[in-house]
Write an enzyme that holds these catalytic residues in place. Sequence first.
Site, short mmCIF file in Angstrom:
data_model
loop_
_atom_site.label_atom_id
_atom_site.label_comp_id
_atom_site.label_asym_id
_atom_site.label_seq_id
_atom_site.Cartn_x
_atom_site.Cartn_y
_atom_site.Cartn_z
N ASP A 71 -1.37 -10.63 7.93
CA ASP A 71 -1.06 -10.14 6.58
C ASP A 71 0.38 -10.43 6.16
OD1 ASP A 71 0.34 -8.46 8.20
OD2 ASP A 71 -0.62 -6.61 7.54
N GLU A 74 3.21 -9.50 7.81
CA GLU A 74 4.23 -8.64 8.41
C GLU A 74 4.88 -9.34 9.61
OE1 GLU A 74 2.45 -4.90 9.37
OE2 GLU A 74 2.20 -4.34 7.27
N ARG A 96 24.36 -13.46 -5.97
CA ARG A 96 24.67 -13.71 -7.38
C ARG A 96 24.27 -12.54 -8.27
NH1 ARG A 96 22.50 -19.81 -7.56
NH2 ARG A 96 21.15 -18.95 -5.94
N GLN A 97 23.49 -11.61 -7.71
CA GLN A 97 23.17 -10.38 -8.46
C GLN A 97 24.15 -9.30 -8.02
OE1 GLN A 97 18.94 -9.38 -8.49
NE2 GLN A 97 18.46 -11.50 -7.96
N HIS A 114 29.54 -15.07 -2.41
CA HIS A 114 29.65 -15.55 -3.79
C HIS A 114 30.82 -14.91 -4.53
CE1 HIS A 114 28.61 -17.09 -7.65
NE2 HIS A 114 28.39 -15.88 -8.13
N LYS A 140 31.19 -24.02 -18.47
CA LYS A 140 29.74 -24.08 -18.70
C LYS A 140 29.26 -22.72 -19.22
CE LYS A 140 27.77 -22.04 -14.57
NZ LYS A 140 27.41 -22.07 -13.18
N THR A 198 19.83 -25.39 -8.23
CA THR A 198 19.10 -26.38 -9.03
C THR A 198 19.94 -27.64 -9.27
OG1 THR A 198 19.99 -25.54 -11.11
CG2 THR A 198 17.96 -24.53 -10.30
N GLY A 256 22.14 -27.80 -11.50
CA GLY A 256 22.49 -27.81 -12.93
C GLY A 256 24.00 -27.71 -13.16
N THR A 257 24.66 -26.82 -12.43
CA THR A 257 26.11 -26.61 -12.62
C THR A 257 26.86 -27.89 -12.29
OG1 THR A 257 25.84 -24.29 -12.01
CG2 THR A 257 28.08 -25.20 -11.86
C1 R5P Z 1 27.56 -19.80 -9.95
O1 R5P Z 1 28.31 -18.89 -10.30
C2 R5P Z 1 27.62 -20.40 -8.58
O2 R5P Z 1 28.92 -20.45 -8.09
C3 R5P Z 1 27.01 -21.78 -8.57
O3 R5P Z 1 27.74 -22.60 -9.44
C4 R5P Z 1 25.58 -21.75 -9.03
O4 R5P Z 1 24.89 -20.70 -8.43
C5 R5P Z 1 24.89 -23.07 -8.71
O5 R5P Z 1 23.55 -22.99 -9.11
P1 R5P Z 1 22.83 -24.24 -9.76
O6 R5P Z 1 22.94 -25.38 -8.77
O7 R5P Z 1 21.41 -23.78 -9.95
O8 R5P Z 1 23.50 -24.54 -11.06
#
Ligand code: R5P
Length: 308
Positions: A34, A36, A93-94, A127, A189, A220, A222-223
Amino acid sequence: MKILSGRAHVSLAERIAEFLGEPLAGVEIRQFPDGEIFVKIKDNIRGRDVYVVQPTCPPPNRNLMELLIMIDAARRASARRITAVIPYFGYARQDRKDQPRVPITAKLVANLVTSAGANRVLALDLHSQQIQGFFDIPVDHLTAAPVMVRALKALNLPRPIIVAPDTGGVKTAYAYAKVLGWGLAISAKQRKDAQVVEPLGVVGDVRDKDAVLVDDIISTGGTLCGAAAQLKEHGARSITAVVVHALVTEEGVRQLESSSIDRILTTDSVPPREWGRMAVEVHSVAELLGEAILRIHNNQSVTSLFQL
Ligand code: R5P
């Protein structure tokens, strides 16, 4: 001393154990049908100084739960002291309540680690610095900067400049710039959502420079891709990315490979992945973590580990 590893990153734990000249303690970890998790520590750890190595990298929920169960098992087996060695602290990040009705999950995770029975935490490039304060137990917060700075120097970039990929990264980028004696620029950004990042411009002169983007995490991509595109538009001649925790997704790999980034320098804080044609250097943090464990064990200062 006893070093235990969860399943998140066994090769890193093995390298740490090898540095310490200690074999990894025997641990049986199984998953029930299951889902666990079952953990049994096979060695006697009564009265021992125990280090549980487990980054809470993807899959974060399984790796976190496994860490908590291992700590609980060690506590019930009468370990004298338990240190959670978390080379990558997920959910970091949270770390703030920036919208109504959202949790501060990094604080919840800190509470869980403490409640499970950890007496100390050894972390790497959290972070944000304030996460240390989410724990009411001692936290030794290491940085991979000494490892990364060495790797950057070895590149012998002719016209280097450090670039923060967002305003949140300025403090870290400034620390690198100061140590290396290089200039500093900022790529701004705005994050639209978890997948989409909108570039907002570059502060500083990157024309004909070898730009070095410094960030703590790639997910991802993206940054970094957004920042790299802006740097190219502003005339940067090469782009290197320095990222401690490479959690990069499949889509992230594709994006990064088709970006203007020439190379990525990263660490093995999380299991290194296959990258295809991107030039990636992985520098191990096993020795850094091993040395910190040794000093914690011997009640010595870890301050000199930060010296660059
Ligand atoms: C953001 O504050 C972090 O330092 C990273 O820049 C971010 O988490 C990178 O995430 P991603 O690659 O999805 O943009």
